[in-house]
Design an enzyme around this catalytic site. Structure first.
Site, PDB file in Angstrom:
ATOM      1  N   ASP A  70       0.837  -1.193   0.000  1.00 42.40           N
ATOM      2  CA  ASP A  70       0.000   0.000   0.000  1.00 42.40           C
ATOM      3  C   ASP A  70       0.874   1.245   0.000  1.00 42.40           C
ATOM      4  OD1 ASP A  70      -2.450   1.734   0.791  1.00 42.40           O
ATOM      5  OD2 ASP A  70      -3.258  -0.290   0.773  1.00 42.40           O
ATOM      6  N   HIS A 108      -3.710   6.021   2.981  1.00 43.38           N
ATOM      7  CA  HIS A 108      -4.425   4.804   2.636  1.00 43.38           C
ATOM      8  C   HIS A 108      -3.912   3.561   3.349  1.00 43.38           C
ATOM      9  CE1 HIS A 108      -6.055   1.636  -0.003  1.00 43.38           C
ATOM     10  NE2 HIS A 108      -7.035   2.493  -0.182  1.00 43.38           N
ATOM     11  N   ASN A 222     -14.114  -0.186  -7.742  1.00 40.14           N
ATOM     12  CA  ASN A 222     -15.402   0.469  -7.527  1.00 40.14           C
ATOM     13  C   ASN A 222     -15.912   1.179  -8.770  1.00 40.14           C
ATOM     14  OD1 ASN A 222     -15.067  -0.080  -4.681  1.00 40.14           O
ATOM     15  ND2 ASN A 222     -13.547   1.544  -4.772  1.00 40.14           N
ATOM     16  N   SER A 287     -11.386  -1.374  -1.172  1.00 36.45           N
ATOM     17  CA  SER A 287     -10.085  -1.331  -0.508  1.00 36.45           C
ATOM     18  C   SER A 287     -10.237  -1.524   0.990  1.00 36.45           C
ATOM     19  CB  SER A 287      -9.386  -0.010  -0.777  1.00 36.45           C
ATOM     20  OG  SER A 287     -10.127   1.052  -0.233  1.00 36.45           O
TER      21      SER A 287
END
Length: 458
Positions: A70, A108, A222, A287
């Site tokens: 990430d 994130h 998404n 996520s």
């Protein structure tokens, strides 16, 4: 140069545009200081509704390392104290230990890590020496799905131009290999693209993980970020791909995608996670659904250390609650995650990974002979970027449109079959979500666009 080769090169050159899941949340994150942490704990509805609290009667993930590929993880967050046991920066632009928040979405990685293995924390006025019988997690803050698991932070620079110059074509395979070589039994990849294809440079790394018996869990992407269909790396055969649910347990209109590679669905809206610096945020997207499933994989691997990766994945998908069209479908995969059943129900062994095999896909689609990639020598915290060997599977040609990776270890013989599957998926989505916007499939241009696998912020 053939048309297919040119198309693939355009795709590969555009891979640098792939960003971390959660792209749109930066404008709408709802952050809170650590002092308000106790109010966030009460909002983690998925712990009970997905059967996680009952699964804790069996396992909390002790002894399992989970790599979070990430944007870096803030190990100083109070809810991650003692959870981050190592890491590495593959971008060349961050700290060597992978614990600096970097890239286009620097917050994130910490959001993902806290949802996966957060341990909460004791309030400021708590006694210095808690009783020997105290819970392993503090009463305040975020508690993850696997609160006793260990995190390896593998930081990547995605979502904006990397000042070090390394693209995801280099970063992703290097990150996967480093995670495997440093003891990860589960890898969480909450990032994605808007194309089902992946560059051939990724083949050997994902094959290496498969051969080393590592579970890889990836986000489906998404619709709000442009993912009408699942994009790589969630299309790679053998990867456990996670779709997203809304608060009612139905396939999310915005915070999910669709495709035949989806394995299981998990909550993806009204999620909570920790922010770098000790704060908290509400967010949405696959996520966030991905670490929920990766955490369950860690619970299983802790309970049964000798269980193979393919059996771990089989246990998760075979105990999922069938939802949507009967059987496996492109919205929910095998169904909705049921962590309690995954930890408690008797599950017969499977002959192989129900989501396919990258080794078989390479044999068929790359038209080469399989080999065994040699381990990359790395120390716990290497001071230099490891040099990755060339892929051991020679390529006969670049993948054609018909050979696009769709996450199944079977030959998709005709483009018409693919179109029929997508059309059926769109019909089911319109029926389930009554969303007239999803009237058709977007054409695959062969160019990788910016993707938001994390959905919109609350």
């Amino acid at each position: 140069m053939t048309r297919a080769t040119a198309r693939f090169r355009r795709t590969a050159s555009a891979l640098v545009a792939m960003i971390l899941a959660g792209g749109s949340m930066a404008a709408g994150l709802v952050a809170a200081p650590a002092a308000q942490a106790d109010s966030w704990r009460d909002k983690e509805y998925w712990l009970a509704e997905s059967g996680i609290t009952k699964a804790w009667q069996v396992s909390k993930g002790a002894g399992v390392k989970v790599a979070v590929i990430d944007s870096g993880v803030d190990a100083a967050h109070p809810d991650l104290k003692g959870a981050v046991v190592g890491g590495y920066d593959v971008s060349g632009a961050g700290d060597p230990d992978g614990q600096k928040s970097i890239g286009g979405k620097p917050e994130h990685g910490t959001l993902v890590a806290t949802m996966l293995a957060g341990r909460g924390h004791q309030p400021a006025d708590a006694k210095a020496s808690p009783s020997p019988n105290a819970s392993s997690t503090g009463p305040d803050g975020i508690v993850g799905v696997a609160p006793e698991a260990q995190i390896l932070s593998v930081s990547t620079w995605l979502g904006s131009a990397n000042p070090a110059g390394k693209t995801d074509q280099d970063q992703i395979p290097e990150a996967v290999r480093w995670a495997v070589d440093n003891g990860a039994k589960v890898i969480n990849i909450s990032l994605g693209s808007t194309t089902p294809q992946w560059p051939q440079s990724w083949d050997a790394a994902f094959l290496y993980a498969e051969q080393k018996d590592v579970v890889i869990v990836a986000a489906a992407g998404n619709r709000v970020g442009g993912n009408i269909q699942v994009g790589a790396p969630a299309t790679i055969p053998g990867v456990l791909t996670v779709a997203g649910l809304d608060r009612k347990g139905v396939a999310s209109n915005d915070s999910s995608s669709q495709g035949i590679s989806i394995g299981v669905a998990a909550p993806a809206e009204n999620l909570l996670g920790g922010m770098p610096g000790g704060g908290y945020a509400e967010w949405a997207g696959t996520s966030g659904a991905t670490p929920i499933v990766a955490g369950v994989a860690a619970l299983i691997r802790s309970k049964w250390p000798d269980m193979s990766a393919e059996q771990v994945i089989n246990r998760i998908v075979s105990t999922a609650k069938d939802t949507g069209a009967p059987g496996k479908d492109p919205l929910y995969g095998f169904g909705v995650l049921n962590a309690e059943a995954a930890l408690k129900d008797p599950v017969p062994e499977t002959a192989g990974n129900p989501l396919g095999s990258i080794s078989e896909w390479i044999r068929v689609h790359r038209r080469g002979n399989l080999g065994s990639p040699a381990p990359v020598p790395t120390s716990e915290l290497p001071s230099a970027v490891p040099t990755l060997p060339e892929a051991t599977v020679p390529a006969a040609k670049a993948p054609s449109q018909r050979d696009s990776a769709l996450g199944a270890a079977v030959v998709i013989g005709f483009a018409a079959l693919f179109a029929a599957i997508i059309a059926a998926a769109v019909f089911q989505l319109r029926k389930a979500a009554r969303n007239p916007r999803l009237a058709g499939e977007e054409p695959d241009t062969g160019v990788l666009n910016t993707v938001d696998s994390g959905g919109k912020a609350s």
